[in-house]
Design an enzyme around this catalytic site. Structure first.
Site, PDB file in Angstrom:
ATOM      1  N   SER A 131      -4.841  -2.593   9.554  1.00 16.28           N
ATOM      2  CA  SER A 131      -5.418  -2.896  10.854  1.00 16.28           C
ATOM      3  C   SER A 131      -6.168  -1.657  11.301  1.00 16.28           C
ATOM      4  O   SER A 131      -5.573  -0.588  11.406  1.00 16.28           O
ATOM      5  CB  SER A 131      -4.294  -3.249  11.830  1.00 16.28           C
ATOM      6  N   ARG A 134       8.073  -7.992   6.255  1.00 14.32           N
ATOM      7  CA  ARG A 134       8.340  -7.517   7.614  1.00 14.32           C
ATOM      8  C   ARG A 134       9.696  -6.832   7.659  1.00 14.32           C
ATOM      9  O   ARG A 134      10.732  -7.475   7.651  1.00 14.32           O
ATOM     10  CB  ARG A 134       8.312  -8.705   8.594  1.00 14.32           C
ATOM     11  N   ARG A 149      10.278  -0.027  12.955  1.00 18.52           N
ATOM     12  CA  ARG A 149       9.971  -1.013  13.985  1.00 18.52           C
ATOM     13  C   ARG A 149      11.154  -1.935  14.212  1.00 18.52           C
ATOM     14  O   ARG A 149      11.744  -2.444  13.259  1.00 18.52           O
ATOM     15  CB  ARG A 149       8.745  -1.835  13.581  1.00 18.52           C
ATOM     16  N   ARG A 196       3.431  -3.819   1.501  1.00 17.80           N
ATOM     17  CA  ARG A 196       2.630  -5.036   1.362  1.00 17.80           C
ATOM     18  C   ARG A 196       1.652  -4.909   0.193  1.00 17.80           C
ATOM     19  O   ARG A 196       1.282  -5.909  -0.426  1.00 17.80           O
ATOM     20  CB  ARG A 196       1.886  -5.346   2.662  1.00 17.80           C
ATOM     21  N   GLU A 235      -2.189  -9.769   6.503  1.00 19.48           N
ATOM     22  CA  GLU A 235      -2.619  -8.456   6.990  1.00 19.48           C
ATOM     23  C   GLU A 235      -2.013  -7.332   6.152  1.00 19.48           C
ATOM     24  O   GLU A 235      -0.807  -7.290   5.919  1.00 19.48           O
ATOM     25  CB  GLU A 235      -2.183  -8.297   8.453  1.00 19.48           C
TER      26      GLU A 235
END
Length: 429
Positions: A353, A278, A263, A392, A350
């Site tokens: 999802s 991130r 990403r 994570r 988070e």
RNA sequence: GGAGGAGUGGCCGAGUGGUUUAAGGCGACGGUCUUGAAAACCGUUGACCUCUUACGGGGUCCGCAGGUUCAAAUCCCGCCUCCUCCGCCA
């Protein structure tokens, strides 16, 4: 893509649902273009019908040897193609305009989605497990990782730049253990079939999943070839059945896949700069379902349960949050986030999802199913969810299971994978 | 990188300009027969757009996109994918 028929038959309703997302779309314009297109198509069809009729007659005359009559008809028929040409152009123009607009419009939120204006309005559905109370000030995973000698962000930056990670020894092993643990759980206990897809795809693939054309700036493009690196396994998994018709007896289809995720994080400047939270490149195990439409919301609950099971087996406290209308992803009709407790940050973050994309991706991708003994086809519903974001999860393990001396206890579920029960501070490489 | 070959319905496969309205087969579905099933036999069997209250009609689709023609699965141009052989290569 949302259903054009819905826009045509119930413009206001569609407009109202879209406005819940706090974005504006010109449905009237689409409607106008669509009505124009139908008018043109009707004319075009009539012209073609006439042409086909005459052509057939010419064929008959030639076969009967009446060449003079045939020649006369040919002269007459010769006028038709030029009439059709401009209609044809108008038709394609209108169609590509409609498509261009339609591809920009997000899915409609389901009526069960909480209405809201920002992530502040997301609704906590339930809390599972209790955050541990510490007798010392818990460190964050960056401090822990470096003191344990299992992460080296400096080396990662030297190799690639900011927002990359490098894991060493038990760190690398923990990442690998988590991937295997998650895949084993989902394939053995939850009935998913493991897929190892390509980690890049062509533009059609990304258009089908909803990542193009609107979010190109979030993707890494492989030049000069034109491929994009996958930001999630959802992209290749969606496309396994692109333009296919599935037998209803084969539904539901449940897939899981490990992939790295790439990403650009182009719109995340300044957020979570340090650590594993991130990154431009992270590992994820993804869950994916193709289901019959009347099953999809029920299947979403099951998906959340399957993802949550990972956290429960690892002993990590988390909560389930229903995203409000303003926070929903582009393709999603309803999304639950799983948020894991991070003592180092003193908050829930988070880690998964889970979305029901209803028929939105299926329409873009042309994924339909056929009910046996019934005419016609119907679009499937697609669901996806992280099961889980691996990096994570490592963050959560380090921060939740740390001791005062920096030792990190390994959850029992991972003992066999890790070959040890704790990670101890050691010298840096 | 070089040289060839191929892409047709859910699948296999015929089809080299006009009775193709895509043959035939397999599969699937329905029926006859049967205690039940199998076999055999008979029948049905695509997607999409559009017009119509309906009955029904029109159109598009033979890898994709253009072109030639009154007419294209069929001829021409470009592209994509797959296969075979040679070369290189983890």
């Amino acid at each position: 893509m949302i259903d054009l028929k819905l826009i045509l038959q119930n413009t206001e309703e569609a407009q109202r649902k879209l406005s819940l997302r706090h974005e504006d779309y010109d449905l009237a314009k689409i409607r106008e273009l669509a009505e124009k297109r139908v008018r043109i198509q009707t004319q075009l069809d009539q012209a073609r019908s006439e042409r086909n009729r005459i052509s057939k007659e010419i064929g008959n005359l030639i076969r009967q040897g009446k060449t003079e009559d045939a020649e006369r008809l040919k002269a007459e028929a010769g006028l038709i193609p030029s009439q059709m040409e401009s209609l044809d152009q108008e038709f394609h123009q209108a169609e590509s305009e409609i498509n261009g607009l339609l591809l920009q419009i997000p899915n409609l939120p389901d009526q069960s989605v909480p209405v809201g204006a920002s992530d502040q309005d997301n609704k906590v559905e339930r809390v599972i497990g209790h955050p541990r109370s510490f007798s010392f000030k818990p460190k964050d995973h960056i401090e822990l990782g470096e003191s344990l000698g299992i992460m080296d962000f400096e080396a990662a930056a030297r190799i690639a730049g900011a927002r990359f990670s490098l894991l060493i020894g038990d760190g690398a092993r923990l990442e690998r253990s988590l991937i295997n643990f998650m895949l084993n759980l989902h394939t053995r206990d939850h009935g998913y079939t493991e897929i190892l897809p390509p980690f890049m795809g062509n533009p059609d693939t990304f258009l089908a999943s909803g990542h193009l054309p609107k979010f190109e700036q979030e993707l890494f493009k492989v030049q000069p070839f034109g491929w994009y690196l996958v930001p999630t396994a959802e992209v290749p998994l969606t496309n396994i059945y692109r333009d296919q018709i599935i037998n209803d007896t084969d539904l539901p289809i449940k897939l899981c896949a490990y992939t790295p995720c790439f990403r650009s994080e182009a719109s995340s400047y300044g957020k979570d700069i340090r650590g594993l939270i991130r990154l431009h490149l992270f590992d994820k195990v993804e869950l994916y379902k193709f289901v019959a439409p009347d099953q999809s919301f029920q299947e979403l609950e099951g998906l959340v349960k399957d993802a949550g099971k990972v956290l429960e087996l690892l002993g990590l406290p988390y909560r389930v949050v229903s995203l409000c209308t303003a926070d929903l992803g582009f393709s999603s009709a309803k999304t639950y986030d799983l948020e894991v407790w991070l003592p180092g940050q003193n908050c829930y973050r988070e880690i998964s999802s889970c979305s029901n994309c209803s028929d939105f991706q299926a329409r873009r991708a042309g994924i339909r199913f056929k009910k046996s003994g019934r005419k016609g086809t119907e679009l499937v519903h697609t669901l996806n969810g992280s099961g889980l974001a691996v990096g994570r999860t490592m963050v959560a393990i380090l921060e939740n299971f740390q001791e005062e001396d920096g030792t990190v206890r390994i959850p029992e579920a991972l003992w066999d994978y890790m070959g040890k029960k704790e990670i101890n501070p050691s010298k840096k490489l």
